[in-house]
Design a protein around this motif. Sequence first.
Motif, PDB file in Angstrom:
ATOM      1  N   TRP A  88       0.832  -1.221   0.000  1.00  0.00           N
ATOM      2  CA  TRP A  88       0.000   0.000   0.000  1.00  0.00           C
ATOM      3  C   TRP A  88       0.865   1.269   0.000  1.00  0.00           C
ATOM      4  CZ3 TRP A  88      -5.214   1.161  -0.590  1.00  0.00           C
ATOM      5  CH2 TRP A  88      -5.576   2.480  -0.287  1.00  0.00           C
ATOM      6  N   GLN A 188      -6.919   1.673 -13.007  1.00  0.00           N
ATOM      7  CA  GLN A 188      -7.926   2.721 -12.834  1.00  0.00           C
ATOM      8  C   GLN A 188      -7.766   3.852 -13.849  1.00  0.00           C
ATOM      9  OE1 GLN A 188     -10.441   2.533 -10.824  1.00  0.00           O
ATOM     10  NE2 GLN A 188      -9.929   2.006  -8.729  1.00  0.00           N
ATOM     11  N   ILE A 228     -13.127   2.783 -12.530  1.00  0.00           N
ATOM     12  CA  ILE A 228     -14.306   2.225 -11.848  1.00  0.00           C
ATOM     13  C   ILE A 228     -15.384   3.304 -11.719  1.00  0.00           C
ATOM     14  CG2 ILE A 228     -13.513   2.686  -9.482  1.00  0.00           C
ATOM     15  CD1 ILE A 228     -14.628  -0.118  -8.738  1.00  0.00           C
ATOM     16  N   VAL A 296     -15.475  13.894   7.617  1.00  0.00           N
ATOM     17  CA  VAL A 296     -15.938  12.578   8.066  1.00  0.00           C
ATOM     18  C   VAL A 296     -14.821  11.578   7.794  1.00  0.00           C
ATOM     19  CG1 VAL A 296     -17.700  10.796   7.786  1.00  0.00           C
ATOM     20  CG2 VAL A 296     -18.304  13.203   7.447  1.00  0.00           C
ATOM     21  N   LEU A 340     -20.495   7.449   8.875  1.00  0.00           N
ATOM     22  CA  LEU A 340     -21.916   7.786   8.959  1.00  0.00           C
ATOM     23  C   LEU A 340     -22.700   6.785   8.114  1.00  0.00           C
ATOM     24  CD1 LEU A 340     -21.868  11.661   8.377  1.00  0.00           C
ATOM     25  CD2 LEU A 340     -22.300  10.443  10.529  1.00  0.00           C
ATOM     26  N   PRO A 341     -23.982   6.572   8.416  1.00  0.00           N
ATOM     27  CA  PRO A 341     -24.788   5.727   7.530  1.00  0.00           C
ATOM     28  C   PRO A 341     -24.782   6.315   6.112  1.00  0.00           C
ATOM     29  CG  PRO A 341     -26.005   6.310   9.522  1.00  0.00           C
ATOM     30  CD  PRO A 341     -24.741   7.110   9.547  1.00  0.00           C
ATOM     31  N   ASN A 365     -10.885   7.178  -6.521  1.00  0.00           N
ATOM     32  CA  ASN A 365     -11.571   7.972  -5.490  1.00  0.00           C
ATOM     33  C   ASN A 365     -13.054   8.102  -5.820  1.00  0.00           C
ATOM     34  OD1 ASN A 365     -12.703  10.080  -3.749  1.00  0.00           O
ATOM     35  ND2 ASN A 365     -10.622  10.103  -2.949  1.00  0.00           N
ATOM     36  N   VAL A 367     -15.390   8.910  -3.665  1.00  0.00           N
ATOM     37  CA  VAL A 367     -16.039  10.032  -2.974  1.00  0.00           C
ATOM     38  C   VAL A 367     -16.260  11.182  -3.956  1.00  0.00           C
ATOM     39  CG1 VAL A 367     -15.701  11.795  -1.195  1.00  0.00           C
ATOM     40  CG2 VAL A 367     -15.245   9.396  -0.671  1.00  0.00           C
TER      41      VAL A 367
HETATM   42  C1  GDG Z   1      -9.971   1.978  -2.930  1.00  0.00           C
HETATM   43  C2  GDG Z   1      -8.964   2.884  -3.666  1.00  0.00           C
HETATM   44  C3  GDG Z   1     -10.728   3.363  -5.370  1.00  0.00           C
HETATM   45  C4  GDG Z   1     -16.316   6.706   3.342  1.00  0.00           C
HETATM   46  N1  GDG Z   1     -16.701   7.156   4.533  1.00  0.00           N
HETATM   47  C5  GDG Z   1     -17.896   6.633   4.777  1.00  0.00           C
HETATM   48  C6  GDG Z   1     -18.279   5.834   3.698  1.00  0.00           C
HETATM   49  N2  GDG Z   1     -17.271   5.887   2.816  1.00  0.00           N
HETATM   50  C7  GDG Z   1     -17.297   5.224   1.508  1.00  0.00           C
HETATM   51  C8  GDG Z   1     -17.373   6.263   0.417  1.00  0.00           C
HETATM   52  C9  GDG Z   1     -16.797   5.510  -0.775  1.00  0.00           C
HETATM   53  C10 GDG Z   1     -15.801   4.552  -0.104  1.00  0.00           C
HETATM   54  O1  GDG Z   1     -16.106   4.505   1.281  1.00  0.00           O
HETATM   55  C11 GDG Z   1     -14.368   5.054  -0.235  1.00  0.00           C
HETATM   56  O2  GDG Z   1     -13.946   4.823  -1.521  1.00  0.00           O
HETATM   57  P1  GDG Z   1     -12.700   5.579  -2.165  1.00  0.00           P
HETATM   58  O3  GDG Z   1     -12.685   5.271  -3.596  1.00  0.00           O
HETATM   59  O4  GDG Z   1     -12.842   7.035  -1.906  1.00  0.00           O
HETATM   60  O5  GDG Z   1     -11.416   5.101  -1.388  1.00  0.00           O
HETATM   61  P2  GDG Z   1     -10.755   3.707  -0.832  1.00  0.00           P
HETATM   62  O6  GDG Z   1     -11.498   3.178   0.331  1.00  0.00           O
HETATM   63  O7  GDG Z   1      -9.328   4.053  -0.558  1.00  0.00           O
HETATM   64  O8  GDG Z   1     -10.878   2.657  -2.042  1.00  0.00           O
HETATM   65  C12 GDG Z   1      -9.701   3.976  -4.416  1.00  0.00           C
HETATM   66  C13 GDG Z   1     -11.593   2.342  -4.659  1.00  0.00           C
HETATM   67  O9  GDG Z   1     -10.817   1.379  -3.962  1.00  0.00           O
HETATM   68  C14 GDG Z   1     -12.517   1.608  -5.644  1.00  0.00           C
HETATM   69  O10 GDG Z   1     -11.817   1.014  -6.687  1.00  0.00           O
HETATM   70  O11 GDG Z   1     -11.536   4.398  -5.893  1.00  0.00           O
HETATM   71  O12 GDG Z   1      -8.780   4.767  -5.154  1.00  0.00           O
HETATM   72  O13 GDG Z   1      -8.028   3.453  -2.743  1.00  0.00           O
HETATM   73  O14 GDG Z   1     -17.783   4.754  -1.419  1.00  0.00           O
HETATM   74  O15 GDG Z   1     -18.701   6.668   0.266  1.00  0.00           O
HETATM   75  N3  GDG Z   1     -19.439   5.169   3.629  1.00  0.00           N
HETATM   76  C15 GDG Z   1     -20.298   5.313   4.682  1.00  0.00           C
HETATM   77  N4  GDG Z   1     -20.000   6.068   5.767  1.00  0.00           N
HETATM   78  C16 GDG Z   1     -18.830   6.754   5.863  1.00  0.00           C
HETATM   79  O16 GDG Z   1     -18.596   7.460   6.846  1.00  0.00           O
HETATM   80  N5  GDG Z   1     -21.473   4.675   4.653  1.00  0.00           N
END
Ligand code: GDG
Length: 493
Positions: A88, A188, A228, A296, A340-341, A365, A367
């Motif tokens: 990582w 990606q 993605i 958050v 958070l939910p 990412n 988000v």
């Molecule tokens: C890896 C890669 C790639 C976050 N806080 C809460 C919450 N989340 C959810 C978000 C989003 C997910 O978690 C985070 O996804 P990311 O893509 O931003 O980041 P990684 O976890 O690092 O994911 C990344 C991903 O895989 C997919 O291929 O995009 O680059 O590092 O969906 O909404 N969900 C809830 N409460 C929270 O407080 N329910």
Amino acid sequence: MSRKLSRLVLVSNRVPVGETTPGGLAVALKDALSTRQVLWFGWSGGLTDKTGAGLTSIRRGNVEYAVTDLTTDEYEGYYAGYANKALWPSFHYRLDLAEYQPDEFATYMAVNARFARELFERISPSDQIWIHDYHLIPLAAELRKFGVTNPIGFFSHIPFPSPEIFRAIPQHAALASGLMACDLVGFQSDRDRSNFERYAAEQAAMSALPANAPQTGGSRMRAMAFPIGIDAVGFAKEAETSAGCAPAALVGAGKCLILGVDRMDYSKGLVERVTAIETLLDSRPDLCERVSYIQVTPPSRGEVDAYAQLRIELETCIGHVNGRFTTLDWAPVRYLAQGLPRNELAGLYRDAAVGLVTPLRDGMNLVAKEFVAAQDPRNPGVLVLSEFAGVAEQLPEALIINPHDPAQQARAIEHALAMPLPERQERHAAMMDTLNRYDASWWCGAFLQELAVATSRSSAVQAGAAHAHNEPLTAPQIAAGALAVAGCRLSGS
Ligand code: GDG
């Protein structure tokens, strides 16, 4: 008449078997999960004291989940160790944090070999296999050792670093051999794909292999970018229903909400972001009491030292900024060290005037995509986005910043807060167009379609048919083929 699809075998580190709300990967794979016979194999998330605990199998409709516990040693060496302390940080350009412990690498390889052995007993010749993420890079090569000739695809959810960084990993050749054992490797972004191809070409050149050296493994791997996606339509609906989550005092007349949502991870640029907020308030004191920043941050990988240290550093930085600017009525930063939910999160995105997605490095990412999808198209918020997130290749209409430059980030927030409505609407519409076109269905379908193409192409190559069809291989494919030879030799030495 529609052709019957073969069974899809998904392999990921964690299998979302008991989860009531589907997470990112399950959402992205929804089409495959609802239309095909699926076997989803991987770690249950549980630990056991017994070695060889075997698999637990649970069927839900057309999906069979086959999961295994890890022993404590496996968890420490494979997951908390090599995957999260070596791979990582290295793949996120943090060689300063990377620890390459030979015993952890050995456990990482052993878990991949065990997964291959357990999977081999369950796959049939017509299955298509799709492996996910950095925990399982060697799995395809381990499966090939059992004589598995099925099509195998691998998708890397995290960045693929530049060759200069990747080669610093002492075990890079063994890792590359794992990728080369696949028919298709998905990245990606184009940046990740081209980093991998540059590595492959440089390795081939260093090994002094002729550019068109035949490959020993029998298949010719293809590397492609498949950004993605999310279910943008579904997420927009959820946000519309949940709007109004933010406290009225933060979003009332003349007030603006700035939002950040990130796992607690040093790749996400959290400290740099809080510093940018401080810079903003220093240069624009009139914004005090008018803007509030909610961060958050669900905790993540707290068992790894670097994550525990990040938490201390972030909380110190937030304490410093809040200490400087807080009044009896107002605090600049509201920090939630918890998740958070999902519906509340969707509502908060919609209530925010500015979304800060400012990682130092990120595969994609999600988000950023969720923030855009959640906006009210009649009055959309503005996305401030790091150039080092994979998603920046798809969303140039965001305000693109370098997260290492707090003054630039602060100026972008100012720009976002002052942006006229027509410009916000225009940028948002362009981003929504991209999100709708390249959504979760597109991602899943495009990867699986290319896997089918790559597989038939590699069978043709094996039969010596590529030349007969007069179809030249591309330079990257040739380099990749040569790399397979180099990789096998290096890792076997
Ligand atoms: C890896 C890669 C790639 C976050 N806080 C809460 C919450 N989340 C959810 C978000 C989003 C997910 O978690 C985070 O996804 P990311 O893509 O931003 O980041 P990684 O976890 O690092 O994911 C990344 C991903 O895989 C997919 O291929 O995009 O680059 O590092 O969906 O909404 N969900 C809830 N409460 C929270 O407080 N329910």
